[in-house]
Motif scaffolding. Structure first.
Motif, PDB file in Angstrom:
ATOM      1  N   ALA A   1     -66.212  34.387  26.164  1.00  0.00           N
ATOM      2  CA  ALA A   1     -66.206  34.207  24.715  1.00  0.00           C
ATOM      3  C   ALA A   1     -66.253  32.753  24.304  1.00  0.00           C
ATOM      4  O   ALA A   1     -66.354  32.445  23.137  1.00  0.00           O
ATOM      5  N   THR A   2     -66.178  31.849  25.262  1.00  0.00           N
ATOM      6  CA  THR A   2     -66.137  30.437  24.908  1.00  0.00           C
ATOM      7  C   THR A   2     -66.713  29.599  26.023  1.00  0.00           C
ATOM      8  O   THR A   2     -66.673  29.989  27.184  1.00  0.00           O
ATOM      9  N   ALA A   3     -67.270  28.442  25.677  1.00  0.00           N
ATOM     10  CA  ALA A   3     -67.730  27.513  26.694  1.00  0.00           C
ATOM     11  C   ALA A   3     -66.531  26.996  27.469  1.00  0.00           C
ATOM     12  O   ALA A   3     -65.478  26.732  26.903  1.00  0.00           O
TER      13      ALA A   3
ATOM     14  N   GLU B   1     -52.732  28.331  10.403  1.00  0.00           N
ATOM     15  CA  GLU B   1     -52.392  27.646   9.160  1.00  0.00           C
ATOM     16  C   GLU B   1     -52.735  26.158   9.226  1.00  0.00           C
ATOM     17  O   GLU B   1     -53.254  25.592   8.256  1.00  0.00           O
ATOM     18  N   VAL B   2     -52.455  25.523  10.356  1.00  0.00           N
ATOM     19  CA  VAL B   2     -52.787  24.098  10.469  1.00  0.00           C
ATOM     20  C   VAL B   2     -54.298  23.906  10.499  1.00  0.00           C
ATOM     21  O   VAL B   2     -54.834  22.983   9.882  1.00  0.00           O
ATOM     22  N   HIS B   3     -55.002  24.787  11.200  1.00  0.00           N
ATOM     23  CA  HIS B   3     -56.461  24.670  11.251  1.00  0.00           C
ATOM     24  C   HIS B   3     -57.076  24.840   9.873  1.00  0.00           C
ATOM     25  O   HIS B   3     -58.025  24.135   9.506  1.00  0.00           O
ATOM     26  N   ALA B   4     -56.537  25.752   9.080  1.00  0.00           N
ATOM     27  CA  ALA B   4     -57.067  25.970   7.733  1.00  0.00           C
ATOM     28  C   ALA B   4     -56.831  24.748   6.851  1.00  0.00           C
ATOM     29  O   ALA B   4     -57.685  24.391   6.033  1.00  0.00           O
ATOM     30  N   ALA B   5     -55.686  24.112   7.008  1.00  0.00           N
ATOM     31  CA  ALA B   5     -55.350  22.963   6.172  1.00  0.00           C
ATOM     32  C   ALA B   5     -55.970  21.663   6.667  1.00  0.00           C
ATOM     33  O   ALA B   5     -56.318  20.784   5.868  1.00  0.00           O
TER      34      ALA B   5
ATOM     35  N   ALA C   1     -59.835  31.454  18.733  1.00  0.00           N
ATOM     36  CA  ALA C   1     -60.354  32.063  17.516  1.00  0.00           C
ATOM     37  C   ALA C   1     -59.544  31.647  16.291  1.00  0.00           C
ATOM     38  O   ALA C   1     -60.068  31.555  15.179  1.00  0.00           O
ATOM     39  N   ALA C   2     -58.257  31.350  16.495  1.00  0.00           N
ATOM     40  CA  ALA C   2     -57.398  30.930  15.384  1.00  0.00           C
ATOM     41  C   ALA C   2     -57.617  29.475  15.003  1.00  0.00           C
ATOM     42  O   ALA C   2     -57.147  29.039  13.953  1.00  0.00           O
ATOM     43  N   GLY C   3     -58.313  28.725  15.864  1.00  0.00           N
ATOM     44  CA  GLY C   3     -58.610  27.342  15.528  1.00  0.00           C
ATOM     45  C   GLY C   3     -58.200  26.316  16.550  1.00  0.00           C
ATOM     46  O   GLY C   3     -58.386  25.106  16.337  1.00  0.00           O
ATOM     47  N   ALA C   4     -57.645  26.747  17.685  1.00  0.00           N
ATOM     48  CA  ALA C   4     -57.251  25.800  18.722  1.00  0.00           C
ATOM     49  C   ALA C   4     -58.462  25.311  19.506  1.00  0.00           C
ATOM     50  O   ALA C   4     -59.458  26.028  19.653  1.00  0.00           O
ATOM     51  N   THR C   5     -58.366  24.087  20.018  1.00  0.00           N
ATOM     52  CA  THR C   5     -59.390  23.542  20.901  1.00  0.00           C
ATOM     53  C   THR C   5     -59.066  23.851  22.354  1.00  0.00           C
ATOM     54  O   THR C   5     -59.955  24.039  23.185  1.00  0.00           O
ATOM     55  N   ALA C   6     -57.777  23.886  22.666  1.00  0.00           N
ATOM     56  CA  ALA C   6     -57.306  24.192  24.016  1.00  0.00           C
ATOM     57  C   ALA C   6     -56.006  24.967  23.896  1.00  0.00           C
ATOM     58  O   ALA C   6     -55.401  25.043  22.819  1.00  0.00           O
TER      59      ALA C   6
END
Length: 282
Positions: free
Chosen positions: A3-5, A225-229, A252-257
């Protein structure tokens, strides 16, 4: 299906996988390496290192619960000098991206740790542990207020050599996590780690921290929430991840790692297997 590189970058630091070993759960690294537990992971975060050695809490430090475990280690570690002499050289020779987790009792100590670790071969980044449950009771600089967490980051940023990644680890506080993340980012953090244990109580009445599966839904919410803001801020999710599906949920929630920690105490190979799964090898 992948699902991800598999390769990611944080603050210019290239990682072979978005899967990292979380602080305090991989021993010195040797323990995991003996079981192929470091194979293919993006990086290894050391146990939290302080300027002076700490023996940690006496007696039993980990108690298993239905939803994970409650722990109170007292930040046992050999101190900076011994770490540089005995643990860091092995990690450098193991050819694994190494992020050193640090905590301090004062801004001056944070600056000293930054200077001495930033110039040490084998250190790819620092992770400031700003979210230890009951940190002030352990004699740590009080970073519970966002502006105090930002002061610690600024002290490290000022003395950290250019090119060394600076990660700030803040706790799962849905009410203030965006405020704290913004404060540490503005103070110079390259990325924010959203993790650490939730305050809890051990069976004998001592304060400790809860880690494991129960923390994961809270951790996912804080990442979202942090990714959205702050959509441009690199985030590292931590809390209850145990396999590739959990890693995908954090991404999927916005984390890079994503850091895997508590699950390693049951299965020392789970971070390596998650990394392999994301590469499509399993």
């Amino acid at each position: 299906m992948t699902a991800t590189a598999p390769e990611v970058a944080i603050a210019g630091l290239a990682l072979a996988s978005p899967v990292l070993v979380a602080a305090g759960c991989g021993g010195t690294g040797r323990e995991l390496a003996a079981l192929d537990g470091l194979t293919g992971v993006g990086g290894f975060v050391t146990r939290t290192i302080t300027l002076d050695p700490r023996e940690g809490h006496p007696g039993r430090r980990v108690h298993e619960t239905d939803a994970g475990f409650v722990h109170a280690t007292g930040l046992a570690n050999p101190g900076l000098h011994q770490f540089l002499a005995t643990e860091l050289p092995w990690l450098a020779a193991a050819d694994v991206r190494t992020v050193v987790s640090v905590a301090a009792s004062s801004l001056g100590e944070y600056a000293d740790l930054a200077r001495r670790l930033g110039d040490s071969p084998g250190v790819d980044g620092l992770e400031l542990d700003l979210a230890t449950p009951d940190g002030p009771a352990l004699g740590l600089f009080d970073t519970r207020e966002p502006f105090q967490a930002a002061r610690a980051v600024a002290a490290v940023r000022r003395d950290l050599p250019r090119g060394t990644a600076l990660l700030a680890k803040v706790g799962h506080d849905p009410l203030r996590v965006v405020e704290t993340a913004r404060a540490v980012a503005e103070a110079g953090a390259d990325a924010v780690v959203l993790g650490n244990a939730l305050p809890a109580l051990l069976p004998d009445g001592r304060p400790g921290g809860l880690s494991g599966p129960a923390v994961r839904p809270v951790a996912l919410r804080t990442v979202a929430e942090v990714h959205a803001a702050l959509p441009g801020l690199p985030l590292v999710g931590a809390g209850g991840a145990a396999g590739a599906d959990h890693v995908r949920a954090f991404l999927a929630a916005g984390a890079t790692a994503v850091q895997i920690g508590a699950a390693l105490l049951h299965d020392p190979t789970c971070a390596a297997r998650a990394a392999a799964d994301l590469r499509g090898e399993t």
